[in-house]
Design an enzyme around this catalytic site. Sequence first.
Site, PDB file in Angstrom:
ATOM      1  N   CYS A 154       0.817  -1.227   0.000  1.00  0.00           N
ATOM      2  CA  CYS A 154       0.000   0.000   0.000  1.00  0.00           C
ATOM      3  C   CYS A 154       0.843   1.268   0.000  1.00  0.00           C
ATOM      4  O   CYS A 154       0.371   2.336  -0.386  1.00  0.00           O
ATOM      5  CB  CYS A 154      -0.939   0.001   1.197  1.00  0.00           C
ATOM      6  N   HIS A 194      -3.973   6.994   1.299  1.00  0.00           N
ATOM      7  CA  HIS A 194      -4.202   5.656   0.759  1.00  0.00           C
ATOM      8  C   HIS A 194      -5.594   5.217   1.214  1.00  0.00           C
ATOM      9  O   HIS A 194      -5.999   5.466   2.349  1.00  0.00           O
ATOM     10  CB  HIS A 194      -3.115   4.704   1.276  1.00  0.00           C
ATOM     11  N   ASN A 219     -10.045  -1.003  -1.691  1.00  0.00           N
ATOM     12  CA  ASN A 219      -8.606  -0.764  -1.514  1.00  0.00           C
ATOM     13  C   ASN A 219      -7.869  -1.251  -2.768  1.00  0.00           C
ATOM     14  O   ASN A 219      -7.845  -2.449  -3.044  1.00  0.00           O
ATOM     15  CB  ASN A 219      -8.133  -1.524  -0.268  1.00  0.00           C
TER      16      ASN A 219
END
Length: 331
Positions: free
Chosen positions: A113, A258, A288
């Site tokens: 990430c 993020h 995500n």
Amino acid sequence: MIRSHIKGIGSYVPPKVVTNDDLAKIMTTNHEWIHARTGIEERRFAEEGVFCSDLGLIAARNALKDAHLTENDVDFIIFATLSPDHHFPGSACYLQAKMGIPGVACLDVRNQCSGFLYSLSVADAFVKAGMYKNILVVGAEVHSSALDFTDRGRDVAVLFGDGAGAVVVSASPSPERGIIYSELHADGRHARALYLDIWDISKKPYITEEDAKTRQIWPQMDGKTVFKHAVTRVEEVILHTLEEARVSPEDIKFVIPHQANMRINQFVAAKLKWPEEKFLHNIERYGNTTAASIPLLLDETYREGKIEPGDLLLLFAFGAGFTWGTTLLRW
Ligand code: UT7
């Protein structure tokens, strides 16, 4: 002093929309559980046969168009992904071949990430050093092939989606604008809080027919541990970034986080006592998308006309590794 800046930006998501209700048809879950805990309403899934380098290619073309450049202007490709086309070679090489620019240097970054922010800081350093002129930084993921859509994997499977974002990083025409400050961190002691260990090179042979049945071939996550560390580390790194860069919260127009979980970002905003509206989001539509999430959100915000030249933006990420960091940039 040379600064680097984002000369062009683009993104791409595959057309197939998968809602929470769609997932509830194949596993024991429901829209209320997913939405209340994460903010996610739907995500995009790539069709069979699509690689992350394919999604990255479309995002890269969009970024080059935005920068008024062509493939031939690119002199370095940095590709961030946790779902590479194959284990090796890196997806940057596949992307480079698809772009038709043999000879151009290629680097894969495997920082989950935080992969996009790590890649951006590598590009920033190379531009400042004068080594490359136009660096293509791509974050792209095809998660949907490697999620366990049974009840055993529902805690992880509902969170992720496919997509890609890309930027062209070049020398800024103005010393006032561009990437002002980056900060990167990692703590490998928590590597097993979020991992996928199908590839275990300590085993001889490293994979057997039996492994698919007995070993964990799907991502594993201790969600509460990830959540707890994310909110703590992110608050710390944001405060440290402001201190080092000597900027105050009021100077920042938008925070581009993020997109792991809406609740993580709301929690961080509350801890910092910053207005929640400053923290932008599109997790409700894409879930995500790991290395793609920040350029995807940045690109959408830019296309909506919300970012003006001179705006100060704070990007942050936290994810598997653990890895985390920030980038402060003046648009
Ligand atoms: O980029 C980094 C990526 N990861 C993250 O940022 C994840 C951070 N962590 C989180 O976002 C949260 O921990 C989750 C959203 C993943 C989970 O939320 P939680 O409040 O920590 O839930 P939980 O894991 O404690 O599970 C609560 C219950 C359990 O049932 P019992 O034991 O209370 O009966 C789970 O089995 O919810 C159950 N559950 C589900 N129920 C419906 C787990 N997954 C699901 C699901 N649908 N998909």
